[in-house]
Design an enzyme around this catalytic site. Structure first.
Site, PDB file in Angstrom:
ATOM      1  N   ASP A 236       7.349   8.307   9.234  1.00 42.13           N
ATOM      2  CA  ASP A 236       7.929   7.731   8.171  1.00 42.13           C
ATOM      3  C   ASP A 236       8.945   6.891   8.382  1.00 42.13           C
ATOM      4  OD1 ASP A 236       8.913   7.425   4.869  1.00 42.13           O
ATOM      5  OD2 ASP A 236       7.356   9.163   5.017  1.00 42.13           O
ATOM      6  N   HIS A 291      13.071   7.056   2.370  1.00 41.61           N
ATOM      7  CA  HIS A 291      11.962   7.709   2.036  1.00 41.61           C
ATOM      8  C   HIS A 291      11.618   8.812   3.119  1.00 41.61           C
ATOM      9  CE1 HIS A 291       7.407   7.540   2.131  1.00 41.61           C
ATOM     10  NE2 HIS A 291       7.562   7.134   0.850  1.00 41.61           N
ATOM     11  N   SER A 471       3.150   9.530  -2.242  1.00 44.36           N
ATOM     12  CA  SER A 471       4.322   9.853  -1.112  1.00 44.36           C
ATOM     13  C   SER A 471       4.746  11.273  -1.283  1.00 44.36           C
ATOM     14  CB  SER A 471       5.272   8.655  -1.146  1.00 44.36           C
ATOM     15  OG  SER A 471       4.907   7.629  -0.410  1.00 44.36           O
ATOM     16  N   PRO A 509     -13.385  17.430 -13.698  1.00 42.98           N
ATOM     17  CA  PRO A 509     -14.967  17.797 -14.095  1.00 42.98           C
ATOM     18  C   PRO A 509     -15.114  18.773 -13.139  1.00 42.98           C
ATOM     19  CG  PRO A 509     -14.763  15.552 -14.393  1.00 42.98           C
ATOM     20  CD  PRO A 509     -13.504  15.853 -13.710  1.00 42.98           C
TER      21      PRO A 509
END
Length: 591
Positions: A236, A291, A471, A509
């Protein structure tokens, strides 16, 4: 005997025309048989497809320039250095890699895979590296040349003329343009909310809502499992490693002495105490973006400053920085994965991805991911934030690699996030796999996790902030895997993936679908199944259901060795005092 020339040399005997033609035809046939399509022999030899050798070399060079590279070269200014990836012809055979990855003991498996990959790179890279060094002297190649072994590739910057010279090499398979990528590599939504210390009651109170929904507190409190002993490599923007919620969960390289300017463990990185910065090639892993600190907190934040943001609050986080404030490239991630394999990470997680519109080198991405998985490392990537509008190209690379655990996003009410990339994916036109033909393609994501309005640690080094994206979903799953591996360290990547899918809450589903994969991850159920699959008594080496004298003698007989498994119970590569204490602590009948 030929006539004498005025210089005193003997005039060479002239061959008859018919003999010359026979020789040239023979050389041409040999070229086809030995070299396949093209033959790099001396000028004047017969070309396998007719025409001059110069024209054939030019065509051969052009065929080796993949993606946008030829166009970028045409548009480049004189002397401009272009970021490139050089993929060499020689690669480890898939069968050899599969054989090494089938070794049951995890450390022996990792070592066998590393040995294969490193040997191949060492045996075949000398020629290209010598040429690049020579090109550097003339300024045609940049200062940084990055040879990798996780796949046999070399990354650097070079002028268009140098690229053509490199492409003429017979040991080069192809070259691709490493298009610099900015913040678009991170699948996050633009809205973020900064919070102070303590967090926000509306964002999950003292425990982040995704952590709560996935039942991590039950794993900690009922099973006593917190991720201890598991190393997660997080690729990162770096991390604020002094944040009170993270400071005790940062990986520490046991073979390195801090700040002595020496590569003590001889792994190729000087003073890599907590990880490495692969973009700048130094040990500065600070986070000016935010981040990386946020995603690290979702794996490991322990709540010291008020909000528990992490799934595995005792895990060890290896910080692998590939991007911060400058554009970066694919080789920085590949080198980070290589580092993780070489330095003992159990898991690699990355909340990043290359949109297909960026023309990533999907062949190398898949090979790098498959080699990392072959070494026994669990690989987890975000699906992306492209939504569902452009199948089969919504899922980013390398989340589109079939064996990667790819994560989609929900909110904390188990509703699919509108931004979360949907499958399917396809590799039908990409050799050598040519699999997942579309339609229908292969289902992605693998599983889903909460990633909407996720609160986690801030790079202000004390507080928290809220952002959304796949993320944010991805590290929730990485933390779950850390819990699973503490419960059962013998799980291999395929088993981890299957457990996650089998125990997930089906939200779409019935069965797998291209919105949720197998469903939203349930950490408690995943850990319970991991425990069920664990070897109940690894200290009982003679399989008599009792840890006793014969097991002690077996341990003492392997003292100061690396058996690649029991009795090296602490997995440190040496049978010693710690292993003896572990065995004695489990003395008696197996549970």
């Amino acid at each position: 005997m030929g006539s004498r020339l005025e210089t005193g040399r003997t005039e060479p005997k002239q061959r008859p025309f018919k003999e010359i033609m026979v020789i040239r035809i023979a050389v041409g046939l040999a070229c086809v048989v030995v070299a396949g399509s093209w033959c790099t022999v001396l000028n004047g030899a017969v070309s396998p497809r007719g025409g001059s050798l110069r024209n054939n070399v030019r065509v051969n060079v052009d065929q080796k320039l993949r993606g946008e590279l030829a166009e970028v070269m045409r548009d480049a200014e004189a002397g401009e250095l272009i970021p490139i990836i050089i993929v060499l012809q020689a690669q480890v055979a898939a069968g050899d890699l599969a054989q090494a990855s089938a070794i049951p003991d995890k450390r022996a498996r990792r070592n066998a895979v590393k040995t294969l990959l490193k040997a191949q790179a060492q045996a075949s890279q000398r020629g290209i590296l010598n040429q690049l060094a020579a090109e550097q002297n003339g300024g045609a190649v940049g200062a940084r040349v990055r040879p990798l072994w996780i796949q046999n590739v070399v990354a650097t910057n070079a002028t268009a003329a140098a690229i053509r010279r490199i492409a003429r090499r017979g040991d080069v398979d192809y070259l691709s343009y490493d298009k610099p990528i900015g913040p678009e590599v991170f699948p996050v939504e633009p809205i973020e909310i900064e919070l102070g210390e303590g967090g926000s009651p509306t964002s999950g109170g003292s425990i982040e809502c995704g952590v709560q929904l996935m039942r991590a507190p039950e794993v900690w409190n009922d099973l006593g499992i917190t991720g201890e002993g598991v190393i997660v490599g997080i690729i990162d923007t770096g991390c604020c490693i002094t944040h009170p919620d993270l400071v005790n969960q940062i990986w520490y390289n046991p073979g390195e002495i801090p700040n002595n300017g020496i590569d003590d463990d001889m792994n190729g990185y000087v003073d890599d105490i907590n990880g490495w910065n692969f973009q700048l090639n130094n040990n500065n892993i600070s986070d000016s973006n935010g981040h990386g600190t946020h995603t690290t907190g979702t794996v490991a934040g322990d709540g010291t400053n008020g909000t528990t943001t992490g799934m595995a609050p005792n895990v060890s986080m290896m910080i692998l920085e590939f991007w911060n404030s400058l554009p970066s490239g694919q080789p920085s991630v590949w080198e980070a994965m290589q580092y993780a394999v070489d330095n003992g990470a159990d898991v690699v997680t990355a909340s990043i991805g290359w949109p297909h519109s960026f023309n990533p080198d999907r062949v190398t991405w898949r090979n790098v991911c498959e080699a990392t998985i072959a070494a026994g490392v669990v690989v987890i990537y975000a699906a992306g934030n492209e939504g569902c509008g452009n199948p089969p190209d919504n899922v980013r690379t390398p989340g589109d690699v079939p064996d990667v655990i790819t994560i989609g996003a929900t909110d904390c009410n188990d509703v699919k996030a509108g931004f979360s990339s949907c499958g399917p994916i396809t590799w039908q036109s990409i050799p050598p796999w040519n699999d997942c033909p579309h339609p229908p393609g292969c289902i992605k994501p693998s599983v889903a996790a909460p990633g909407v309005n996720t609160i986690s640690t801030s790079n202000n080094c004390s507080g928290y902030f809220i952002i959304s994206g796949t993320s944010m979903a991805t590290p929730h799953v990485a933390g779950t895997v850390a819990l699973m591996l503490e419960a059962n360290p013998d799980l291999d990547p395929a088993q981890v993936k299957e457990i996650l899918k089998e125990t997930s809450i089906d939200l779409g589903p019935g069965g797998n679908d291209n919105s949720f994969g197998a469903g939203r991850v349930d950490a408690m159920e995943a850990v319970l199944l991991a425990l069920d699959m664990a070897t109940p008594c690894p200290w009982d080496m003679d399989d008599n259901n009792v840890v006793g004298v014969s097991d002690l003698l077996s341990l003492l007989g392997q003292w100061n060795t690396d058996p690649g498994g029991p009795p090296d119970f602490d997995d440190d590569g040496n049978v010693g005092v710690k292993d003896l204490l572990i065995l004695l602590g489990n003395w008696g009948p197996c549970p």
